[in-house]
Design a protein around this motif. Structure first.
Motif, PDB file in Angstrom:
ATOM      1  N   LEU A 267      -5.026  10.132 -10.102  1.00  0.00           N
ATOM      2  CA  LEU A 267      -3.772   9.924  -9.378  1.00  0.00           C
ATOM      3  C   LEU A 267      -3.806  10.601  -8.008  1.00  0.00           C
ATOM      4  CD1 LEU A 267      -1.217  10.247 -12.305  1.00  0.00           C
ATOM      5  CD2 LEU A 267      -1.449   8.278 -10.784  1.00  0.00           C
ATOM      6  N   ASN A 268      -4.300  11.838  -7.959  1.00  0.00           N
ATOM      7  CA  ASN A 268      -4.413  12.528  -6.668  1.00  0.00           C
ATOM      8  C   ASN A 268      -5.389  11.822  -5.747  1.00  0.00           C
ATOM      9  OD1 ASN A 268      -2.887  15.205  -6.364  1.00  0.00           O
ATOM     10  ND2 ASN A 268      -3.705  15.399  -8.433  1.00  0.00           N
ATOM     11  N   TRP A 269      -6.520  11.410  -6.288  1.00  0.00           N
ATOM     12  CA  TRP A 269      -7.594  10.792  -5.511  1.00  0.00           C
ATOM     13  C   TRP A 269      -7.187   9.435  -4.945  1.00  0.00           C
ATOM     14  CZ3 TRP A 269     -11.897   7.473  -7.818  1.00  0.00           C
ATOM     15  CH2 TRP A 269     -12.944   7.297  -6.915  1.00  0.00           C
ATOM     16  N   LEU A 270      -6.662   8.582  -5.825  1.00  0.00           N
ATOM     17  CA  LEU A 270      -6.323   7.223  -5.403  1.00  0.00           C
ATOM     18  C   LEU A 270      -5.068   7.196  -4.539  1.00  0.00           C
ATOM     19  CD1 LEU A 270      -7.111   5.426  -8.779  1.00  0.00           C
ATOM     20  CD2 LEU A 270      -8.508   5.456  -6.704  1.00  0.00           C
ATOM     21  N   ALA A 271      -4.079   8.019  -4.856  1.00  0.00           N
ATOM     22  CA  ALA A 271      -2.872   8.078  -4.025  1.00  0.00           C
ATOM     23  C   ALA A 271      -3.229   8.510  -2.610  1.00  0.00           C
ATOM     24  CB  ALA A 271      -1.857   9.038  -4.629  1.00  0.00           C
ATOM     25  N   GLY A 272      -4.093   9.523  -2.496  1.00  0.00           N
ATOM     26  CA  GLY A 272      -4.494   9.989  -1.172  1.00  0.00           C
ATOM     27  C   GLY A 272      -5.244   8.931  -0.390  1.00  0.00           C
ATOM     28  N   GLY A 273      -6.077   8.164  -1.079  1.00  0.00           N
ATOM     29  CA  GLY A 273      -6.843   7.110  -0.401  1.00  0.00           C
ATOM     30  C   GLY A 273      -5.956   6.035   0.180  1.00  0.00           C
ATOM     31  N   HIS A 274      -5.001   5.551  -0.607  1.00  0.00           N
ATOM     32  CA  HIS A 274      -4.119   4.489  -0.104  1.00  0.00           C
ATOM     33  C   HIS A 274      -3.095   5.028   0.888  1.00  0.00           C
ATOM     34  CE1 HIS A 274      -5.864   1.424  -2.559  1.00  0.00           C
ATOM     35  NE2 HIS A 274      -5.658   2.089  -3.664  1.00  0.00           N
ATOM     36  N   ALA A 275      -2.683   6.275   0.726  1.00  0.00           N
ATOM     37  CA  ALA A 275      -1.734   6.856   1.678  1.00  0.00           C
ATOM     38  C   ALA A 275      -2.350   6.950   3.065  1.00  0.00           C
ATOM     39  CB  ALA A 275      -1.294   8.244   1.201  1.00  0.00           C
ATOM     40  N   LYS A 276      -3.636   7.320   3.132  1.00  0.00           N
ATOM     41  CA  LYS A 276      -4.308   7.501   4.427  1.00  0.00           C
ATOM     42  C   LYS A 276      -5.147   6.293   4.827  1.00  0.00           C
ATOM     43  CE  LYS A 276      -4.505  12.522   4.601  1.00  0.00           C
ATOM     44  NZ  LYS A 276      -5.368  13.694   4.889  1.00  0.00           N
ATOM     45  N   GLN A 277      -5.145   5.250   3.965  1.00  0.00           N
ATOM     46  CA  GLN A 277      -5.945   4.049   4.246  1.00  0.00           C
ATOM     47  C   GLN A 277      -7.391   4.461   4.506  1.00  0.00           C
ATOM     48  OE1 GLN A 277      -3.783   1.672   7.242  1.00  0.00           O
ATOM     49  NE2 GLN A 277      -1.932   2.723   6.574  1.00  0.00           N
ATOM     50  N   ARG A 278      -7.903   5.257   3.601  1.00  0.00           N
ATOM     51  CA  ARG A 278      -9.219   5.861   3.752  1.00  0.00           C
ATOM     52  C   ARG A 278     -10.012   5.630   2.463  1.00  0.00           C
ATOM     53  NH1 ARG A 278     -10.734   9.935   7.067  1.00  0.00           N
ATOM     54  NH2 ARG A 278     -10.127   8.500   8.716  1.00  0.00           N
ATOM     55  N   ALA A 279     -11.327   5.429   2.608  1.00  0.00           N
ATOM     56  CA  ALA A 279     -12.197   5.052   1.499  1.00  0.00           C
ATOM     57  C   ALA A 279     -12.196   6.080   0.375  1.00  0.00           C
ATOM     58  CB  ALA A 279     -13.621   4.852   2.003  1.00  0.00           C
ATOM     59  N   ARG A 280     -12.205   5.562  -0.849  1.00  0.00           N
ATOM     60  CA  ARG A 280     -12.434   6.360  -2.049  1.00  0.00           C
ATOM     61  C   ARG A 280     -13.624   5.723  -2.746  1.00  0.00           C
ATOM     62  NH1 ARG A 280      -9.912   9.281   0.390  1.00  0.00           N
ATOM     63  NH2 ARG A 280      -8.089  10.494  -0.165  1.00  0.00           N
ATOM     64  N   GLY A 281     -14.826   6.253  -2.501  1.00  0.00           N
ATOM     65  CA  GLY A 281     -16.015   5.584  -3.001  1.00  0.00           C
ATOM     66  C   GLY A 281     -16.259   4.331  -2.179  1.00  0.00           C
TER      67      GLY A 281
ATOM     68  N   SER B 266      -7.953  -7.879   1.239  1.00  0.00           N
ATOM     69  CA  SER B 266      -8.655  -7.399   0.057  1.00  0.00           C
ATOM     70  C   SER B 266      -7.992  -6.187  -0.574  1.00  0.00           C
ATOM     71  CB  SER B 266     -10.103  -7.066   0.410  1.00  0.00           C
ATOM     72  OG  SER B 266     -10.159  -6.106   1.445  1.00  0.00           O
ATOM     73  N   CYS B 267      -7.080  -5.519   0.156  1.00  0.00           N
ATOM     74  CA  CYS B 267      -6.457  -4.333  -0.418  1.00  0.00           C
ATOM     75  C   CYS B 267      -5.547  -4.680  -1.595  1.00  0.00           C
ATOM     76  CB  CYS B 267      -5.677  -3.562   0.647  1.00  0.00           C
ATOM     77  SG  CYS B 267      -4.071  -4.223   1.051  1.00  0.00           S
ATOM     78  N   PHE B 268      -5.040  -5.925  -1.678  1.00  0.00           N
ATOM     79  CA  PHE B 268      -4.204  -6.307  -2.815  1.00  0.00           C
ATOM     80  C   PHE B 268      -4.965  -6.125  -4.121  1.00  0.00           C
ATOM     81  CE2 PHE B 268      -1.525  -9.090   0.091  1.00  0.00           C
ATOM     82  CZ  PHE B 268      -0.385  -8.321  -0.042  1.00  0.00           C
ATOM     83  N   ALA B 269      -6.202  -6.618  -4.177  1.00  0.00           N
ATOM     84  CA  ALA B 269      -7.014  -6.485  -5.383  1.00  0.00           C
ATOM     85  C   ALA B 269      -7.331  -5.023  -5.661  1.00  0.00           C
ATOM     86  CB  ALA B 269      -8.306  -7.294  -5.241  1.00  0.00           C
TER      87      ALA B 269
ATOM     88  N   ARG C 168       0.830  -1.208   0.000  1.00  0.00           N
ATOM     89  CA  ARG C 168       0.000   0.000   0.000  1.00  0.00           C
ATOM     90  C   ARG C 168       0.863   1.256   0.000  1.00  0.00           C
ATOM     91  NH1 ARG C 168      -2.145  -0.684   4.704  1.00  0.00           N
ATOM     92  NH2 ARG C 168      -3.937  -1.912   4.051  1.00  0.00           N
ATOM     93  N   HIS C 169       1.887   1.269   0.853  1.00  0.00           N
ATOM     94  CA  HIS C 169       2.779   2.419   0.934  1.00  0.00           C
ATOM     95  C   HIS C 169       3.526   2.610  -0.388  1.00  0.00           C
ATOM     96  CE1 HIS C 169       5.730   5.279   2.247  1.00  0.00           C
ATOM     97  NE2 HIS C 169       6.716   4.397   2.273  1.00  0.00           N
TER      98      HIS C 169
END
Length: 311
Positions: A276-290, A247-250, A196-197
């Motif tokens: 890129l901004n949206w998805l990077a921020g989601g995985h960086a903070k381990q926070r939902a995107r949709g 499930s984060c792998f998928a 994830r990181h």
């Protein structure tokens, strides 16, 4: 909105205060530079640290390069709303999180009393304080978890501090790190956190390269991250055939595929910079995107309620 909160005390110690900003990110009055607005926001939040700013960019014409940094400075999330069909879900996820905040201003301080300075391996903001590292996690919703990797010596101390919305008090807890063998499940969680990181960092580097007109460099970063995720899944599956994959792998693989669709400058300007901004921020903070892998039950209920209301 943040300025109004700055002059108003909390109604009670356990209240939650947030600002939702839906805009095109095209500043045309007053301070118009991203860095200048960030400085103003930082000064305002110094007087009301509990206030969080979430930004929503609607459609393909908004400036993600401004909205994402503002959300980061405001301690919140940048949400990419591609079209009207995503609007209800985006607000539902944000509102569902808002009503389920459990802890605020979370920080983890890592210290090696008799060894070298710890080395965090996380996308959360980190800052050095003497021989310690402080990881600023921000707020957490109910049912969420946060995984933070760091290189530390046996005997290192991890100190957790947060404001509990349940009790309305600050909580401090510490533990001493002890070396031991990981269980299969723990090893998978470590692998998932590392992937994830790495994925979040690859997306951030790809975004910077693409913004500079180097799409080939951006694509190379994303492909390397995609290969790493695939290797982790294959390695763990071979070593632990009966263990359930996080499930984060998928989710990581799917999100990297989505980012790899950006192959031209026009595509980057239209959608690539937002994704890129949206998805990077989601995985960086381990926070939902949709409706993604990090959502909790409150967010899922809010999403369902919003969907029924829209219909």
């Amino acid at each position: 909105g943040v300025q109004q909160f700055a002059g108003t005390p909390r109604r009670c110690r356990t209240s939650v205060r947030s600002v939702f900003l839906l805009t095109d990110g095209m500043a045309n009055k007053g301070e118009v530079q991203t860095e200048g607005i960030q400085r103003c926001l930082t000064a305002l939040r110094a007087t009301c640290t509990d206030v969080v700013l979430h930004t929503f960019g609607f459609g393909d014409g908004h400036n993600a390069g401004m909205l994402a940094p503002l959300a980061e400075t405001g301690g919140g999330e940048y949400m990419y709303v591609a079209g009207e069909e995503q609007l209800a879900e985006s607000f539902a996820v944000a509102l569902g999180g808002l009503v389920s905040v459990a802890a605020q201003s979370i920080s983890v301080t890592l210290t090696n009393p008799a060894g070298p300075t710890p080395q965090p391996r996380t996308s959360f903001p980190c800052r050095a304080e003497g021989t310690s590292w402080v990881v600023d996690v921000g707020d957490m919703y109910g049912e969420e978890r946060r995984d933070i990797l760091a290189l530390v010596e046996d005997g290192a101390v991890a100190h957790l501090r947060y404001f509990s919305l349940k009790t309305g008090t600050w909580v401090d807890e510490s533990l001493v790190c002890q070396a031991r063998a990981l269980t299969r499940e723990e090893a998978l969680l470590v692998a998932a956190a590392a992937s994830r990181h790495a994925t979040a960092q690859a997306m951030m580097l790809a975004n910077a390269a693409a913004a500079a007109g180097q799409l080939d460099v951006a694509q190379a970063n994303l492909k390397r991250a995609k290969a790493r995720v695939a290797e982790e899944v294959a390695r763990d599956a071979a070593a632990n055939p009966d263990a359930a994959r996080p499930s984060c792998f998928a989710q990581l693989s799917d999100d990297l595929d989505q980012c790899l669709l950006t192959t031209t400058p026009a595509e980057y300007a239209k959608k690539g910079s937002k994704n890129l901004n949206w998805l990077a921020g989601g995985h960086a903070k381990q926070r939902a995107r949709g409706a993604g892998v990090y959502t909790n039950s409150a967010q899922r209920k809010m999403t369902s309620a919003m969907a029924l209301h829209v219909q």
